[in-house]
Scaffold this motif. Structure first.
Motif, PDB file in Angstrom:
ATOM      1  N   ALA A 135       0.875  -1.265   0.052  1.00  0.00           N
ATOM      2  CA  ALA A 135       0.039   0.031  -0.113  1.00  0.00           C
ATOM      3  C   ALA A 135       0.957   1.370   0.107  1.00  0.00           C
ATOM      4  CB  ALA A 135      -0.956   0.036   1.071  1.00  0.00           C
ATOM      5  N   VAL A 136       0.253   2.253  -0.612  1.00  0.00           N
ATOM      6  CA  VAL A 136       0.871   3.788  -0.597  1.00  0.00           C
ATOM      7  C   VAL A 136       0.123   4.438   0.347  1.00  0.00           C
ATOM      8  CG1 VAL A 136       1.710   5.630  -2.034  1.00  0.00           C
ATOM      9  CG2 VAL A 136       1.948   3.406  -2.902  1.00  0.00           C
ATOM     10  N   LEU A 137      -1.156   4.368   0.229  1.00  0.00           N
ATOM     11  CA  LEU A 137      -1.933   5.482   1.057  1.00  0.00           C
ATOM     12  C   LEU A 137      -2.504   4.726   2.409  1.00  0.00           C
ATOM     13  CD1 LEU A 137      -4.023   6.894  -1.907  1.00  0.00           C
ATOM     14  CD2 LEU A 137      -1.815   7.735  -0.739  1.00  0.00           C
ATOM     15  N   ASP A 138      -3.315   3.564   2.407  1.00  0.00           N
ATOM     16  CA  ASP A 138      -3.850   2.989   3.366  1.00  0.00           C
ATOM     17  C   ASP A 138      -4.456   1.344   3.308  1.00  0.00           C
ATOM     18  OD1 ASP A 138      -6.360   3.355   2.001  1.00  0.00           O
ATOM     19  OD2 ASP A 138      -6.644   4.923   2.852  1.00  0.00           O
ATOM     20  N   ALA A 139      -4.807   0.973   4.412  1.00  0.00           N
ATOM     21  CA  ALA A 139      -4.997  -0.297   4.421  1.00  0.00           C
ATOM     22  C   ALA A 139      -6.393  -0.332   5.304  1.00  0.00           C
ATOM     23  CB  ALA A 139      -4.054  -1.504   4.677  1.00  0.00           C
ATOM     24  N   ASP A 181     -17.532  -0.176  12.477  1.00  0.00           N
ATOM     25  CA  ASP A 181     -17.677  -0.652  11.069  1.00  0.00           C
ATOM     26  C   ASP A 181     -16.082  -1.265  10.471  1.00  0.00           C
ATOM     27  OD1 ASP A 181     -20.319  -0.358  11.279  1.00  0.00           O
ATOM     28  OD2 ASP A 181     -20.173   1.395   9.731  1.00  0.00           O
ATOM     29  N   GLY A 182     -15.080  -0.803  10.953  1.00  0.00           N
ATOM     30  CA  GLY A 182     -13.837  -1.077  10.516  1.00  0.00           C
ATOM     31  C   GLY A 182     -12.786  -0.339  11.040  1.00  0.00           C
ATOM     32  N   VAL A 183     -11.429  -0.547  10.682  1.00  0.00           N
ATOM     33  CA  VAL A 183     -10.310   0.061  11.221  1.00  0.00           C
ATOM     34  C   VAL A 183      -9.521   0.342   9.851  1.00  0.00           C
ATOM     35  CG1 VAL A 183      -8.259   0.004  12.477  1.00  0.00           C
ATOM     36  CG2 VAL A 183     -10.196  -0.832  13.274  1.00  0.00           C
ATOM     37  N   VAL A 184      -9.019   1.635   9.688  1.00  0.00           N
ATOM     38  CA  VAL A 184      -8.002   1.991   9.018  1.00  0.00           C
ATOM     39  C   VAL A 184      -6.748   2.567   9.260  1.00  0.00           C
ATOM     40  CG1 VAL A 184      -9.089   4.575   8.710  1.00  0.00           C
ATOM     41  CG2 VAL A 184      -7.744   3.568   6.682  1.00  0.00           C
ATOM     42  N   VAL A 185      -5.716   1.976   8.482  1.00  0.00           N
ATOM     43  CA  VAL A 185      -4.350   2.266   8.808  1.00  0.00           C
ATOM     44  C   VAL A 185      -3.626   3.175   7.711  1.00  0.00           C
ATOM     45  CG1 VAL A 185      -1.885   1.300   9.575  1.00  0.00           C
ATOM     46  CG2 VAL A 185      -4.051   0.128  10.256  1.00  0.00           C
ATOM     47  N   ALA A 186      -3.374   4.325   8.253  1.00  0.00           N
ATOM     48  CA  ALA A 186      -2.966   5.170   6.621  1.00  0.00           C
ATOM     49  C   ALA A 186      -1.545   5.719   6.930  1.00  0.00           C
ATOM     50  CB  ALA A 186      -3.810   6.376   6.603  1.00  0.00           C
ATOM     51  N   THR A 187      -0.684   5.644   5.894  1.00  0.00           N
ATOM     52  CA  THR A 187       0.486   6.429   5.994  1.00  0.00           C
ATOM     53  C   THR A 187       0.296   7.793   6.032  1.00  0.00           C
ATOM     54  OG1 THR A 187       0.433   6.805   3.737  1.00  0.00           O
ATOM     55  CG2 THR A 187       1.510   4.708   4.362  1.00  0.00           C
ATOM     56  N   PRO A 188       1.212   8.814   6.099  1.00  0.00           N
ATOM     57  CA  PRO A 188       1.218  10.230   5.978  1.00  0.00           C
ATOM     58  C   PRO A 188       0.224  10.550   4.666  1.00  0.00           C
ATOM     59  CG  PRO A 188       2.996   9.889   7.196  1.00  0.00           C
ATOM     60  CD  PRO A 188       2.579   8.691   6.755  1.00  0.00           C
ATOM     61  N   ALA A 189       0.734  10.008   3.748  1.00  0.00           N
ATOM     62  CA  ALA A 189       0.420  10.485   2.266  1.00  0.00           C
ATOM     63  C   ALA A 189      -1.119  10.070   2.202  1.00  0.00           C
ATOM     64  CB  ALA A 189       1.209   9.682   1.354  1.00  0.00           C
ATOM     65  N   GLY A 190      -1.356   8.949   2.875  1.00  0.00           N
ATOM     66  CA  GLY A 190      -3.129   8.908   2.890  1.00  0.00           C
ATOM     67  C   GLY A 190      -3.662   9.133   4.063  1.00  0.00           C
ATOM     68  N   GLY A 224      -7.973   1.302  -1.806  1.00  0.00           N
ATOM     69  CA  GLY A 224      -9.299   1.635  -2.531  1.00  0.00           C
ATOM     70  C   GLY A 224      -9.704   0.409  -3.165  1.00  0.00           C
ATOM     71  N   GLU A 225      -8.866  -0.563  -3.254  1.00  0.00           N
ATOM     72  CA  GLU A 225      -9.223  -1.884  -3.895  1.00  0.00           C
ATOM     73  C   GLU A 225      -9.320  -3.158  -3.001  1.00  0.00           C
ATOM     74  OE1 GLU A 225      -6.724  -2.567  -6.979  1.00  0.00           O
ATOM     75  OE2 GLU A 225      -7.447  -0.791  -8.347  1.00  0.00           O
ATOM     76  N   VAL A 226     -10.435  -4.013  -3.093  1.00  0.00           N
ATOM     77  CA  VAL A 226     -10.714  -5.041  -2.222  1.00  0.00           C
ATOM     78  C   VAL A 226      -9.444  -5.955  -2.581  1.00  0.00           C
ATOM     79  CG1 VAL A 226     -12.279  -7.088  -1.726  1.00  0.00           C
ATOM     80  CG2 VAL A 226     -13.166  -4.545  -2.181  1.00  0.00           C
ATOM     81  N   ALA A 227      -8.840  -6.449  -1.344  1.00  0.00           N
ATOM     82  CA  ALA A 227      -7.890  -7.439  -1.479  1.00  0.00           C
ATOM     83  C   ALA A 227      -8.335  -8.826  -0.869  1.00  0.00           C
ATOM     84  CB  ALA A 227      -6.494  -7.014  -0.626  1.00  0.00           C
TER      85      ALA A 227
END
Length: 241
Positions: free
Chosen positions: A105-109, A139-148, A205-208
């Protein structure tokens, strides 16, 4: 003065026009460019994950300080051509499920319940030693880089991070009147402790795929790519006015 050379990704003609207006020339990515200029988030992600040949200048890739807005592309490229820019190191991520690498990932997972308004329970920990942070129902959890961090993570209530400050970890629609968010150094582990429906893993942004309960979803910094910053940084200031 040496001619400014730019490789392009995702261009609809806007970037080529901006490069030429700035006195530069468009070249192939294998022709030793001074910069790789991308248009849109998808082109940015694909370029960064493909080991770019030069520092990346993102255009029209969301808000935040890492991206230039489309209307500012020519001004930013003029600054790059004149040497008025700086390079910042931006993290990329490895995403594994119980030790098996699922994606980068570049932005987030993000972990997200497959059905709207269905709450799951997640355990969140940080670092290679798995230091527990919290258990949350959401509903969920997001992990993001500074860019994301200026994208989905910010919309969910997280902070916008500057380069090198860590990863933003944010519950999505938590089942609580107040909810914490966290910044961890370089690694976060999220485990689905209880699910009432399937939980999807979404990367940039894409389902993995779907993740099983009790699996450790580890999101960790696995490398860095140089980004370019050029004045004026109106991509951030304008979007907040």
């Amino acid at each position: 003065m040496t001619e400014f050379r730019a490789a392009l990704a995702g261009d609809d003609g806007t970037l080529r026009d901006a490069v030429e207006a700035a006195g530069g020339v468009v070249v192939d990515g294998a022709a030793d460019p001074d910069a790789v200029v991308t248009m849109g988030e998808r082109a940015l992600v694909d370029t960064v994950l493909d080991d770019p040949a030069a520092p990346v200048l993102p255009v029209d890739a969301g808000g935040g300080p890492h991206a230039v807005q489309r209307v500012d592309a020519e001004t930013a490229l003029e600054a790059l051509a004149a040497g008025r820019s700086r390079t910042e190191s931006r993290a990329t991520l490895s995403v594994t499920v119980d030790g098996d690498r699922r994606a980068r990932a570049v932005l987030d997972a993000t972990l997200m319940t497959a059905e709207a308004a269905r709450i799951s329970e997640y355990a969140v920990s940080a670092g290679a030693d798995g230091e527990p942070i919290a258990r949350v129902r959401s509903d969920g959890v997001v992990v993001a880089t500074p860019a994301g961090s200026s994208g989905y993570a910010r919309a969910a209530g997280g902070s916008v991070l500057t380069p090198g400050t860590g990863l933003s970890v944010v519950p999505v629609s938590p089942f609580a009147t107040t909810a914490d968010t966290w910044v961890v150094a370089d690694e976060a582990v999220v485990r689905v402790e209880r699910d009432d429906c399937d939980v999807r893993l979404i990367v940039d942004g894409e389902v993995a795929g779907v993740v099983p309960p009790k699996a450790d979803i580890r999101v960790a910094v696995d490398g860095h790519v140089p980004f370019l910053r050029a004045p004026p940084a109106t991509g951030w200031s304008r979007s907040r006015r």
